[in-house]
Design an enzyme around this catalytic site. Structure first.
Site, PDB file in Angstrom:
ATOM      1  N   TYR A   1      14.169 -12.735   9.845  1.00  0.00           N
ATOM      2  CA  TYR A   1      13.732 -11.410   9.430  1.00  0.00           C
ATOM      3  C   TYR A   1      14.669 -10.851   8.355  1.00  0.00           C
ATOM      4  O   TYR A   1      15.818 -11.277   8.211  1.00  0.00           O
ATOM      5  CB  TYR A   1      13.702 -10.445  10.619  1.00  0.00           C
ATOM      6  CG  TYR A   1      12.694 -10.816  11.680  1.00  0.00           C
ATOM      7  CD1 TYR A   1      11.341 -10.527  11.512  1.00  0.00           C
ATOM      8  CD2 TYR A   1      13.084 -11.459  12.847  1.00  0.00           C
ATOM      9  CE1 TYR A   1      10.413 -10.865  12.479  1.00  0.00           C
ATOM     10  CE2 TYR A   1      12.158 -11.807  13.817  1.00  0.00           C
ATOM     11  CZ  TYR A   1      10.825 -11.493  13.624  1.00  0.00           C
ATOM     12  OH  TYR A   1       9.913 -11.840  14.586  1.00  0.00           O
TER      13      TYR A   1
ATOM     14  N   ASP B   1       2.829 -17.826  18.061  1.00  0.00           N
ATOM     15  CA  ASP B   1       3.358 -16.741  17.216  1.00  0.00           C
ATOM     16  C   ASP B   1       2.247 -15.794  16.766  1.00  0.00           C
ATOM     17  O   ASP B   1       1.605 -15.990  15.737  1.00  0.00           O
ATOM     18  CB  ASP B   1       4.069 -17.364  16.008  1.00  0.00           C
ATOM     19  CG  ASP B   1       4.825 -16.338  15.173  1.00  0.00           C
ATOM     20  OD1 ASP B   1       4.653 -15.125  15.409  1.00  0.00           O
ATOM     21  OD2 ASP B   1       5.589 -16.754  14.283  1.00  0.00           O
TER      22      ASP B   1
ATOM     23  N   SER C   1       2.690 -14.013  13.283  1.00  0.00           N
ATOM     24  CA  SER C   1       2.318 -14.818  12.125  1.00  0.00           C
ATOM     25  C   SER C   1       0.807 -14.966  11.995  1.00  0.00           C
ATOM     26  O   SER C   1       0.254 -14.855  10.900  1.00  0.00           O
ATOM     27  CB  SER C   1       2.966 -16.205  12.208  1.00  0.00           C
ATOM     28  OG  SER C   1       4.366 -16.109  12.040  1.00  0.00           O
TER      29      SER C   1
ATOM     30  N   GLN D   1       5.648 -22.034  17.644  1.00  0.00           N
ATOM     31  CA  GLN D   1       4.853 -21.666  16.468  1.00  0.00           C
ATOM     32  C   GLN D   1       3.394 -21.383  16.812  1.00  0.00           C
ATOM     33  O   GLN D   1       2.786 -20.461  16.283  1.00  0.00           O
ATOM     34  CB  GLN D   1       4.927 -22.778  15.418  1.00  0.00           C
ATOM     35  CG  GLN D   1       6.238 -22.803  14.654  1.00  0.00           C
ATOM     36  CD  GLN D   1       6.259 -23.887  13.598  1.00  0.00           C
ATOM     37  OE1 GLN D   1       5.520 -24.856  13.660  1.00  0.00           O
ATOM     38  NE2 GLN D   1       7.127 -23.735  12.605  1.00  0.00           N
TER      39      GLN D   1
ATOM     40  N   ARG E   1      10.850 -17.269  17.153  1.00  0.00           N
ATOM     41  CA  ARG E   1      10.324 -18.083  16.058  1.00  0.00           C
ATOM     42  C   ARG E   1      11.057 -19.420  16.025  1.00  0.00           C
ATOM     43  O   ARG E   1      11.907 -19.670  15.171  1.00  0.00           O
ATOM     44  CB  ARG E   1      10.426 -17.319  14.740  1.00  0.00           C
ATOM     45  CG  ARG E   1       9.331 -16.257  14.655  1.00  0.00           C
ATOM     46  CD  ARG E   1       9.304 -15.524  13.353  1.00  0.00           C
ATOM     47  NE  ARG E   1       7.983 -14.927  13.138  1.00  0.00           N
ATOM     48  CZ  ARG E   1       7.717 -14.043  12.207  1.00  0.00           C
ATOM     49  NH1 ARG E   1       8.664 -13.657  11.373  1.00  0.00           N
ATOM     50  NH2 ARG E   1       6.504 -13.541  12.074  1.00  0.00           N
TER      51      ARG E   1
END
Length: 383
Positions: free
Chosen positions: A234, A134, A137, A131, A126
């Site tokens: 996390y 990802d 996500s 991004q 991450r």
């Protein structure tokens, strides 16, 4: 370079690893693309759309992977006995397989033994540059949205406050447990529907995010809370004493809620129990709980996998694979994630895929190569 796109065969899986849009872009990079027939049916991407984008349609998975250098999957290839087709038996050494590999799920060794180069998209770091790759996500975002929609469809009351000649309908009170990507989207969706929303998370950075969406933040804020986040963003496993204090606060909060959305996950671990049977009993009849963590054991003690269970007058939604319930958009976003990952790896001259293992993204997501597991979290220490 030939890219193969296989049909997903796991129960509750309707997504596909490539869309007609990404097929066209892969072809623009100089690749040829073969799609197994029916691969996109669950997401309403029909064979004709793939053909119009320039893909070849294969009659079977075996035909699709023949001579393929890259194989795109949503979920890890099935091993013998896991389904109708032993997908691992179709793989050849040196092929690059990209997908959500469930590396802690128990079949990583079997995948490595095929000799393929395996990329686990859930291990993409991450960082800013990654991004657009990802997948966690992109899929969690849709899962959070869909969780609220599913709750609203089961909830026997209205969501927004409605003032009528016959009286006022009060707004639904919604608690979102876990303010990651899924939780934040659940908050936003519940707010759009007119609910009064609160949220809880053990990570201090989420407090401002929750409040920026117009929700109330609920948590025991102490020294442990201030340190409860990993460098990767996390949640850390909390101490027993903190869990007890937080559970007491949540137990009092949950009594007042109409809808609870549970989203808390810890990578590689069983999902933490956040909603006990006693908490469920304290809720009003007709309330709804949605457990997005049910595939990892569940955040709600009474959740049942792939079921809507009614316990103590509360409907507990444990749908398997929530993103798959919004398969068209989930597939489109997932396919773009894979395209973004692979595009920088295609050599502009040779049009071949070249894995640069010094690149931090490749290094973090490469789990198997040359017949062995290579990711540090999966390599067993020598006794």
């Amino acid at each position: 370079m030939k890219i193969a796109v296989l049909k997903e065969r796991r129960p509750h899986e309707r997504r596909v690893a490539a869309s007609p849009e990404t097929v066209k872009k892969f072809i623009g990079l100089g690749a040829s693309v073969t799609v197994e027939t029916g691969a996109g049916d669950g997401a309403f991407f029909l064979d004709e759309a793939y053909q119009a984008a320039g893909a070849t349609i294969a009659a079977s998975a075996a035909e699709a992977v023949t001579d393929a250098e890259v194989i795109l999957k949503v979920r890890r290839p099935l091993a013998a006995g896991e389904g109708d087709l032993d997908e691992l038996a179709l793989l050849k050494p040196g092929q690059v397989v990209v997908g959500l590999m469930d590396p802690y799920g128990g079949q990583a060794d079997a995948l490595a033994a095929t000799g393929v180069t395996a990329i686990a998209m859930e291990f993409v770091p991450r960082i800013t540059r990654a991004q657009v790759m990802d997948v966690l996500s992109s899929q969690a975002n849709l899962a959070g949205y869909k969780a609220v929609i599913e709750a609203a469809s089961v909830f026997a009351h209205g969501f927004p406050m409605m003032m009528t000649a016959a009286g006022t309908v009060p707004p639904a009170r919604v608690l979102v447990m876990g303010a990651g990507v899924a939780g934040l989207q659940a908050i936003a969706t519940a707010r759009r529907l007119g609910g009064i929303v609160s949220a809880t998370d053990v990570r201090p950075a989420t407090k401002e995010q929750v409040e920026s969406l117009g929700a109330t933040f609920v948590a025991v804020i102490d020294e442990e809370f201030q340190q409860a986040q990993t460098a990767g963003g996390y949640a850390k496993e909390m101490s027993a004493s903190y869990k007890e204090k937080q559970a007491t606060l949540i137990a009092e909060t949950i009594k007042k809620q109409d809808i609870v959305i549970c989203t808390a996950l810890i990578p590689g671990r069983k999902a933490p129990i956040l909603v006990t049977e006693a908490m469920v009993k304290s809720m009003k009849p007709g309330s709804v709980i949605v457990d997005l963590a049910v595939e990892q054991g569940g955040n709600c003690e009474l959740a049942e996998f792939a079921q809507i269970a009614v316990k103590h007058g509360v409907s507990i939604i444990g749908h398997a694979n929530m993103p798959s319930l919004i398969a068209s958009d989930a597939s489109a976003l997932y396919a773009r994630n894979l395209l973004a990952y692979l595009t920088p790896l295609v050599d502009k001259e040779t049009k071949k895929l070249t894995l640069n293992e010094d690149d931090e993204i490749v290094k973090a997501s490469l789990i198997a190569k040359g017949g062995a597991l290579v990711h540090p979290s999966l390599v067993k220490p020598v006794a």
